[in-house]
Design an enzyme around this catalytic site. Structure first.
Site, PDB file in Angstrom:
ATOM      1  N   GLU A 214     -14.470  13.662  11.065  1.00  0.00           N
ATOM      2  CA  GLU A 214     -13.898  13.406   9.739  1.00  0.00           C
ATOM      3  C   GLU A 214     -14.668  12.321   8.996  1.00  0.00           C
ATOM      4  O   GLU A 214     -15.453  11.596   9.596  1.00  0.00           O
ATOM      5  CB  GLU A 214     -12.430  12.955   9.870  1.00  0.00           C
ATOM      6  CG  GLU A 214     -11.528  14.017  10.445  1.00  0.00           C
ATOM      7  CD  GLU A 214     -10.085  13.550  10.584  1.00  0.00           C
ATOM      8  OE1 GLU A 214      -9.743  12.482  10.052  1.00  0.00           O
ATOM      9  OE2 GLU A 214      -9.316  14.273  11.236  1.00  0.00           O
ATOM     10  N   HIS A 256      -5.349  10.631   7.258  1.00  0.00           N
ATOM     11  CA  HIS A 256      -5.372   9.849   8.493  1.00  0.00           C
ATOM     12  C   HIS A 256      -5.699   8.396   8.169  1.00  0.00           C
ATOM     13  O   HIS A 256      -6.563   8.125   7.346  1.00  0.00           O
ATOM     14  CB  HIS A 256      -6.450  10.379   9.440  1.00  0.00           C
ATOM     15  CG  HIS A 256      -6.012  11.575  10.232  1.00  0.00           C
ATOM     16  ND1 HIS A 256      -6.887  12.521  10.681  1.00  0.00           N
ATOM     17  CD2 HIS A 256      -4.798  11.972  10.646  1.00  0.00           C
ATOM     18  CE1 HIS A 256      -6.215  13.448  11.343  1.00  0.00           C
ATOM     19  NE2 HIS A 256      -4.952  13.133  11.335  1.00  0.00           N
TER      20      HIS A 256
END
Lengths: 297, 411
Positions: A214, A256
């Site tokens: 990510e 996140h």
């Protein structure tokens, strides 16, 4: 063989009488796991899902013996205390489920765990599953048997949803998984990509590893470095998500807590270090099954 | 959450870190009032969240009233680094004998906090790292006991300075910070002052600092949008699962309701790659109750001129797809005017089949244009389908408008 969890793994659940603890417990029992009991302070002596409940991890261990894994299924602000109990009882593997555990608490947990030689998976981790063997955490939920299948592919992802998505995609492509590990999406996590890769390296069942990377942080670059210095020698396929976010201002935090634009490395740096290392960069997510077919002959 | 400099100073003052006397102003009247309490030269600093204020001309040392008024008048409401200036702080210029750098943040590899100190303050620390790394002292910190003060005093040969750094640690842990940075730390006489204050609070820690007096900030900008504030409230009122705690406006015409921290990134990438223009970024995950998804749906679809809605996520582990999509259906029913644009849904996981049966019935009964995809359809395929349907919708809409124009002309 698989990593982290197998058919012998004995588990206790902290927060077993709560909603998330109960549902995780039901799924674990359904998967054939040995859940020995649970802990909820003040509810010692009760029974949850046919299992004994204790006031503390120490009491449980004194009564039932040492377990392999403590699953911490309590709210974020109570996680520090619960995890400390499990660490002090020297449970070898501690899985932390909660999202939004303050970073300071996480750093304390990980500091103490390191001192005691205890492995932490999480926080904000969906868990780990070795299909056909066992699982810890909530990975696969009630559908674990359909989503995952046994085989040679190791999977690592911060995201729980992407663990299942990858499991399902790889299963449908005709390959099984050795272990699927949700390491958690927080800024600090106990088990990183590198830690998981090191375990997969010495696992004989695993022939190839797929990693979902990510935006934000350095974890993917550290993983690539491991490949470059030949400490991870099996084929490694990496997909990177969050390219769209590069246009956003620095420090923008996405879904996140660890997915922070501009934190440590840019997407470009990640792509470059992966390509240079010898790991395989999957340009599109759906390319992964095709790459697997080429790699597993 | 990033803080403005003046908010940072307020927080520092609670742990005994002093700054030069300053007043934060939000308009010219306040500047006028503040001037009476200060002596020239006055340092005027625009308050924005993006750094590089010095280099960008956001800081001015004013020696007279005209200079001060001209600077402030020119800056209020102006754009600075893409951010509107709402506040300017005015401070008395301190007699500085030395400028240092100090910061505390987390090392994501070692997973511990660490302190950086440099004698070269007042300049970009990245430059110092590159050009003279030997000037930077690093102290790794045990998060239980904090920095070792004896060691700090020994290395810095200055007890007052060590004391300043211990107070910085105090602020770091007391308020759950992700970063505290003071550049420069100024030596004024025998004391040390924080001339600047950069603080980023850990969002997960905000739950234990409800009394903290700071302004709400946007995810991607200083000023949160109305929709962003509304979306954030959903999680503040209910701790179960998460929905809407990150909501970023993108200005496009396809509303996005993604699921999961990882999948939401993939969804946005795939939608952008397919040529779609997202109206927003937001996500829900961790099995939120039906009502939370309902609220987030209403906020996400509250914009005018949408030409599509994408509800997209991975194969869920434990999120109840029936409950969450029932929440979407509840929200959809309340959106005014009734959405006539295409809605693409792609999900998998517990009770997905039941959820899709419910949505098919709803589409038939209410006339919604809903397109359902299961886990066998890749996320990127669903995103491309969203873009195709939305283009088709727009061209038919244009066609309608054209026909209306034509009939008007004829009449």
């Amino acid at each position: 063989m698989a990593i982290l969890v197998n058919s012998e793994t004995k588990v206790l659940i902290q927060g077993i009488t709560g909603k998330s603890g109960l549902s995780a417990c039901a799924d674990l029992l359904d998967y054939g796991m040995q859940v020995v009991g649970g802990v909820t302070p003040g509810k010692g002596g009760q029974v949850a899902m046919g299992l004994p409940v204790f006031n503390s991890v120490r009491e449980l261990v004194a009564a039932l013996g040492l377990v392999d894994c403590a699953m911490v299924n309590v709210p974020p602000l109570l996680t520090l205390d619960a995890a400390m109990e499990a660490i002090d009882a020297q449970i070898p593997l501690i899985h932390i489920f909660a999202e939004r555990v303050p970073v300071l608490d996480t750093s304390k947990i990980l500091f103490r765990a390191k001192e005691k030689g205890v492995r932490v998976l999480g926080p904000n981790s969906v868990g780990a599953i070795s299909p056909g063997e066992g699982k810890v955490g909530s990975i696969g939920g009630p559908n674990a048997k359909i989503t995952f299948s046994k085989g040679p592919v190791g999977v690592i992802s911060k995201s729980g949803g992407m663990c299942s998505e990858l499991g399902s995609m790889i299963t449908n492509a005709g390959f099984g998984q050795s272990t699927v590990v949700g390491i958690g999406g927080d800024l600090l996590v106990g088990t990183t990509f590198v830690d998981a890769l090191e375990m997969f390296e010495s696992d004989t069942q695993t022939k190839v590893v797929v990693m979902f990377g990510e935006v934000g942080g350095n974890a993917e670059i550290e993983a690539a470095r491991l490949v470059a210095v030949k400490k991870f020698t099996k084929p490694l396929i990496i997909f990177l998500a969050g390219k769209f976010a590069e246009k956003l201002p620095k420090d923008t935090a996405l879904g996140h807590a660890g997915a922070i634009v501009g934190l440590d490395s840019t997407m470009e740096q990640k792509v470059a270090s992966i390509k240079k290392s010898g790991a395989i960069l999957a340009e599109n997510f759906e390319d992964i099954p095709g790459i697997l077919k080429k790699v597993i002959k | 959450m990033k803080l403005y400099e003046f908010e940072g100073h307020n927080l520092f003052s609670k742990v005994g870190i002093a700054s030069p006397f300053f007043v934060a102003c939000s308009n010219m009247d306040e500047v006028e009032q503040a001037r009476k309490r200060l002596k020239f030269p006055i340092v005027a600093k625009v308050q924005v969240l993006s750094g590089k204020r010095g280099k960008g001309g956001g800081i001015k040392i004013c020696t007279n009233e005209k200079q001060l008024n001209d600077f402030c008048r020119g800056m209020f409401g102006a754009e600075f680094s893409g951010e509107g200036v709402r506040f300017i702080s005015l401070a008395e210029k301190a007699q500085i004998e030395g400028e240092y750098y100090a910061s505390i943040t987390y090392d994501t590899t070692l997973k511990i906090p660490f302190l950086l100190f440099s004698k070269s303050g007042g300049m970009d620390i990245e430059e110092v790292k590159k050009n003279s790394p030997e000037e930077i002292l690093r102290f790794d910190i045990n998060p239980f006991s904090g920095p070792d003060k004896t060691n700090l005093s020994k290395k810095l040969k200055d007890e007052t300075l060590a004391d300043f750094l211990i107070r910085l640690w105090d602020a770091f842990i007391r308020y759950d910070c992700r970063l505290v940075e003071v550049n420069p730390v100024a030596k004024v006489g025998d004391d040390y002052l924080a001339v600047d204050a950069k603080i980023i609070l850990d969002d997960a820690g905000l739950a234990r600092h409800r009394d903290l007096d700071v302004l709400q900030k946007g995810s991607a900008g200083a000023i949160p949008t109305e929709r962003e504030l509304a979306a954030r409230k959903i999680d503040e009122e209910d701790y179960r699962g998460s929905a809407g705690s990150t909501f970023i406006e993108f200005g496009g015409d396809i509303a996005v309701l993604a699921s999961g921290g990882g999948a939401s990134l993939l969804v946005m990438d795939a939608l952008s790659e397919a040529g779609g223009k997202p109206s927003n970024y937001t996500e829900y995950s961790g099995n939120p109750p039906r009502e939370k998804v309902e609220k987030l749906t209403k906020i996400t679809l509250s914009k005018e001129g949408l030409s599509g809605c994408l509800v997209c996520g991975a194969v869920a582990n434990f999120t109840d797809i029936y409950e969450t999509l029932a929440g979407f259906a509840d929200g959809l029913a309340e959106v005014k005017p009734k959405p006539d644009y295409p809605i693409v849904i792609r999900r998998g996981g517990p009770r997905q089949k039941e959820a899709y049966e419910m949505l098919e019935k709803l589409a038939k009964k209410e006339g919604f244009d809903i397109h359902l995809f299961g886990p066998e359809t890749p996320i990127s395929v669903a995103c491309r389908e969203m873009v195709r349907l939305s283009e088709k919708f727009k061209s038919s809409e244009k066609g309608q408008a054209f026909l209306q124009e034509v009939s008007k002309v004829k009449a």
